[in-house]
Motif scaffolding. Structure first.
Motif, PDB file in Angstrom:
ATOM      1  N   SER A 248       0.840  -1.193   0.000  1.00 44.98           N
ATOM      2  CA  SER A 248       0.000   0.000   0.000  1.00 44.98           C
ATOM      3  C   SER A 248       0.881   1.251   0.000  1.00 44.98           C
ATOM      4  CB  SER A 248      -0.885  -0.003   1.247  1.00 44.98           C
ATOM      5  OG  SER A 248      -1.330   1.302   1.553  1.00 44.98           O
ATOM      6  N   MET A 249       0.645   2.137  -0.980  1.00 44.64           N
ATOM      7  CA  MET A 249       1.442   3.360  -1.030  1.00 44.64           C
ATOM      8  C   MET A 249       1.151   4.280   0.147  1.00 44.64           C
ATOM      9  SD  MET A 249       3.704   3.396  -3.377  1.00 44.64           S
ATOM     10  CE  MET A 249       3.961   1.773  -2.661  1.00 44.64           C
ATOM     11  N   ALA A 250      -0.071   4.202   0.660  1.00 40.44           N
ATOM     12  CA  ALA A 250      -0.377   4.986   1.861  1.00 40.44           C
ATOM     13  C   ALA A 250       0.501   4.524   3.015  1.00 40.44           C
ATOM     14  CB  ALA A 250      -1.859   4.843   2.218  1.00 40.44           C
ATOM     15  N   ASP A 251       0.671   3.201   3.154  1.00 38.54           N
ATOM     16  CA  ASP A 251       1.530   2.672   4.217  1.00 38.54           C
ATOM     17  C   ASP A 251       2.991   3.010   3.977  1.00 38.54           C
ATOM     18  OD1 ASP A 251      -0.463   1.584   5.761  1.00 38.54           O
ATOM     19  OD2 ASP A 251      -0.283  -0.437   4.938  1.00 38.54           O
ATOM     20  N   PHE A 252       3.423   2.910   2.715  1.00 41.22           N
ATOM     21  CA  PHE A 252       4.824   3.202   2.394  1.00 41.22           C
ATOM     22  C   PHE A 252       5.182   4.645   2.747  1.00 41.22           C
ATOM     23  CE2 PHE A 252       8.104   4.860  -0.388  1.00 41.22           C
ATOM     24  CZ  PHE A 252       9.105   3.906  -0.296  1.00 41.22           C
ATOM     25  N   TRP A 253       4.356   5.598   2.314  1.00 42.31           N
ATOM     26  CA  TRP A 253       4.670   7.003   2.563  1.00 42.31           C
ATOM     27  C   TRP A 253       4.421   7.391   4.015  1.00 42.31           C
ATOM     28  CZ3 TRP A 253       8.027   9.090  -0.273  1.00 42.31           C
ATOM     29  CH2 TRP A 253       8.089   8.809  -1.644  1.00 42.31           C
ATOM     30  N   LYS A 254       3.501   6.704   4.683  1.00 38.85           N
ATOM     31  CA  LYS A 254       3.318   6.954   6.115  1.00 38.85           C
ATOM     32  C   LYS A 254       4.587   6.571   6.862  1.00 38.85           C
ATOM     33  CE  LYS A 254       0.113   6.053   9.959  1.00 38.85           C
ATOM     34  NZ  LYS A 254      -1.149   5.365  10.365  1.00 38.85           N
ATOM     35  N   HIS A 255       5.171   5.426   6.508  1.00 36.48           N
ATOM     36  CA  HIS A 255       6.443   5.034   7.121  1.00 36.48           C
ATOM     37  C   HIS A 255       7.537   6.054   6.809  1.00 36.48           C
ATOM     38  CE1 HIS A 255      10.013   2.738   8.203  1.00 36.48           C
ATOM     39  NE2 HIS A 255      10.463   2.998   6.981  1.00 36.48           N
ATOM     40  N   SER A 256       7.618   6.474   5.552  1.00 36.09           N
ATOM     41  CA  SER A 256       8.671   7.402   5.145  1.00 36.09           C
ATOM     42  C   SER A 256       8.547   8.742   5.864  1.00 36.09           C
ATOM     43  CB  SER A 256       8.618   7.615   3.630  1.00 36.09           C
ATOM     44  OG  SER A 256       8.844   6.399   2.938  1.00 36.09           O
ATOM     45  N   LEU A 257       7.325   9.257   5.968  1.00 37.24           N
ATOM     46  CA  LEU A 257       7.117  10.534   6.645  1.00 37.24           C
ATOM     47  C   LEU A 257       7.364  10.414   8.145  1.00 37.24           C
ATOM     48  CD1 LEU A 257       4.002  11.723   4.647  1.00 37.24           C
ATOM     49  CD2 LEU A 257       6.223  12.857   4.676  1.00 37.24           C
TER      50      LEU A 257
END
Length: 407
Positions: free
Chosen positions: A232-241
Motif C-alpha cells: 500500500s502506497m499509503a503505508d509506504f509514505w506513512k512510514h517514510s514521513l
C-alpha cells in the motif's frame, strides 16, 4: 529516582535541577511538576529527570497482566529478527510493550503485521544483476519529474539564489506551494505566528532548507502511485514521513545538525525500494518473504535476489538525478554501507527507521524491526531516554504531516 519523560506524571517533585539538552537551566529542584512543565521538557529535549521518592511512573504493572502478555507477544513478533541486547533495541522494545498495552487497555486494535503468505520461499542461487549500476543500465524507464523539480535543483546548486527567486519558482506550482506552507506552519517547526507567504517561509526556514523540502515533496509526488500492487502506497509514505519526523527530532538534539536535511533524508530513505517495486514487484515480494522465513534483513534479502540493496540503488539513482552529495550519503548509508562515507544524517536515519517500524507508522515492506547499523546509535551521543521523548514528540507531528499529504 530517575524517570524517563514518557513516564513522568504531574504531581511528582524534582529531586535535582533540570537542564535542557543544550545545558540551559529550566527548573529548580523541589519543583512540583505540572502539565506545562511536560511541554517544556519536550521543547528543550529533556529525556529524563530525577524525582523524589519512588517516582510512581507508569509501568507494566499498571496494565492488566493479560494485556501486557498480548503486548509482549506482539512485540516479540515485530522484533523477531533483531538482536534485543543492543541498547537502543532493548530500550525501544520496552517502550513499545508499554505503548501496545496502553492501546489494548483502551480497546484499540494493534496494527496487523505483514504476512506475505505462509509459503516458505527458497533463497535464490543467482541474483538478477551484477550490481546497482547494471540495473540502471538495463533499459529501465525511470519516473520523469515535473519541470519545477529541475528549477529547484538549479536553485539548490546556485549559491547566488535568493529567497525571492526561490519563492517565485515554487509559487508557479500551487500544490507544492500549499504543501510547503502547511509544513512550515505544522508542529514540525512550531513557529508562534502563522506563516502566510512563501517569501516569509523562505526567510524563516532558509533558502537551502526550503529547497530541500521542495525537492523531496516534488519527488514524493512523482512516485505517489508507484508499486501499489506490492505494498500500500499509503503505508509506504506513512512510514517514510514518520521516519522523516523522527530524523528531525533526533537532529534537533544534536548541535550543528541540519534538521531540514535530516527530514529530507528520512522522507526519501526507501526510494530505492520503491523503484524496485515498480520494476520487479514479484522479486521484491520474494525479499519480504525471505525476511519472514529466513530471518534476513531487508538489505540481505535484496542482495540475494537482485545483487544489490535499496540503499546502493538509491545512491546510483540520486547521483543520476544530480541530488546534493549530503543527501546521497545520508540515504545511501542509512543501513551502514561501508563502500560509502557514513554521516551523522545516515546514523540518524538508521535509528529513525527503526523507530518508525517499531511504532507501526505505516510499513516499509518487510515490516519487521531492524537494528541501527553498528555504531549508529553511539554516533548520536544521546541518552537512552531520548527514545521515549522522541516517541512523545513525534505523535502530533506525524498526525499533522500525514494530513498535509493526504495520508
Amino acid at each position: 529516582m530517575k524517570v524517563f519523560v514518557g513516564d513522568i506524571k504531574t504531581g511528582m517533585r524534582l529531586a535535582e535541577d533540570v537542564k535542557g539538552a543544550n545545558g540551559r537551566f529550566l527548573l529548580a529542584a523541589g519543583t512540583v511538576i505540572e502539565e506545562q512543565h511536560l511541554r517544556v521538557f519536550n521543547i528543550w529535549g529533556v529525556s529524563e529527570v530525577e524525582v523524589e521518592g519512588s517516582g510512581g511512573g507508569e509501568n507494566d504493572s499498571d496494565f492488566d497482566p493479560a494485556l501486557v502478555e498480548r503486548a509482549e507477544e506482539y512485540a516479540g513478533r515485530l522484533f523477531a529478527n533483531v538482536n534485543k541486547d543492543s541498547e537502543p533495541v532493548r530500550l525501544l522494545k520496552g517502550i513499545c510493550v508499554k505503548r501496545y498495552a496502553g492501546m489494548l487497555s483502551e480497546n484499540l486494535s494493534l496494527p496487523p503485521l505483514p504476512e506475505y503468505g505462509n509459503e516458505l520461499s527458497d533463497i535464490p542461487e543467482d541474483h538478477l544483476y551484477a550490481d546497482a549500476a547494471a540495473f540502471m543500465t538495463s533499459g529501465i524507464r525511470l519516473s520523469s519529474f515535473p519541470d519545477i523539480y529541475y528549477k529547484i535543483m538549479n536553485a539548490l546548486n546556485d549559491p547566488t539564489a535568493t529567497s525571492e527567486s526561490l519563492a517565485d519558482i515554487i509559487s508557479k506550482d500551487s500544490g507544492l506551494s500549499a504543501k510547503l506552507i502547511s509544513l512550515v506552519n505544522s508542529p514540525l517547526y512550531g513557529f508562534s505566528l502563522p506563516v502566510e507567504s512563501l517569501s516569509r517561509a523562505v526567510s524563516l526556514v532558509g533558502t537551502s532548507g526550503l529547497c530541500q523540502l521542495a525537492l523531496s515533496v516534488s519527488v514524493m509526488e512523482s512516485f505517489k502511485g508507484s508499486g501499489a500492487d506490492v505494498l500500500s502506497m499509503a503505508d509506504f509514505w506513512k512510514h517514510s514521513l514518520a521516519c522523516a519526523v523522527f530524523c528531525r527530532i533526533f537532529a534537533s538534539q544534536i548541535p550543528g545538525t541540519s534538521q531540514d536535511k535530516c527530514f529530507v533524508v528520512g522522507m526519501l530513505h526507501d526510494l530505492g525500494r520503491l523503484v524496485l517495486m515498480q520494476h520487479h514487484p514479484d522479486e521484491i515480494s520474494l525479499t519480504f518473504r525471505l525476511c519472514k522465513f529466513h530471518g534476513l534483513t531487508g538489505c540481505q534479502a535484496e542482495v540475494k535476489v537482485f545483487g544489490f540493496d535499496h540503499c546502493q540503488l538509491a545512491g546510483e539513482l540520486f547521483e543520476h538525478w544530480n541530488f546534493p552529495p549530503s543527501l546521497i550519503v545520508g540515504v545511501a548509508g542509512h543501513h551502514g554501507d561501508r563502500s560509502r562515507e557514513l554521516s551523522i544524517e545516515s546514523a540518524i536515519c538508521s535509528v529513525a527507521d527503526m523507530m518508525a517500524v517499531a511504532m507501526q507508522y505505516g510499513c516499509d515492506g518487510p515490516g519487521l524491526v531492524g537494528a541501527p547499523y553498528p555504531g549508529a546509535w553511539d554516533v548520536l551521543g544521546l541518552p537512552g531516554g531520548a527514545l521515549a521523548t522522541s516517541v512523545l514528540k513525534a505523535r502530533r507531528q506525524i498526525t499533522d504531516i500525514l494530513a498535509i499529504f493526504g495520508g
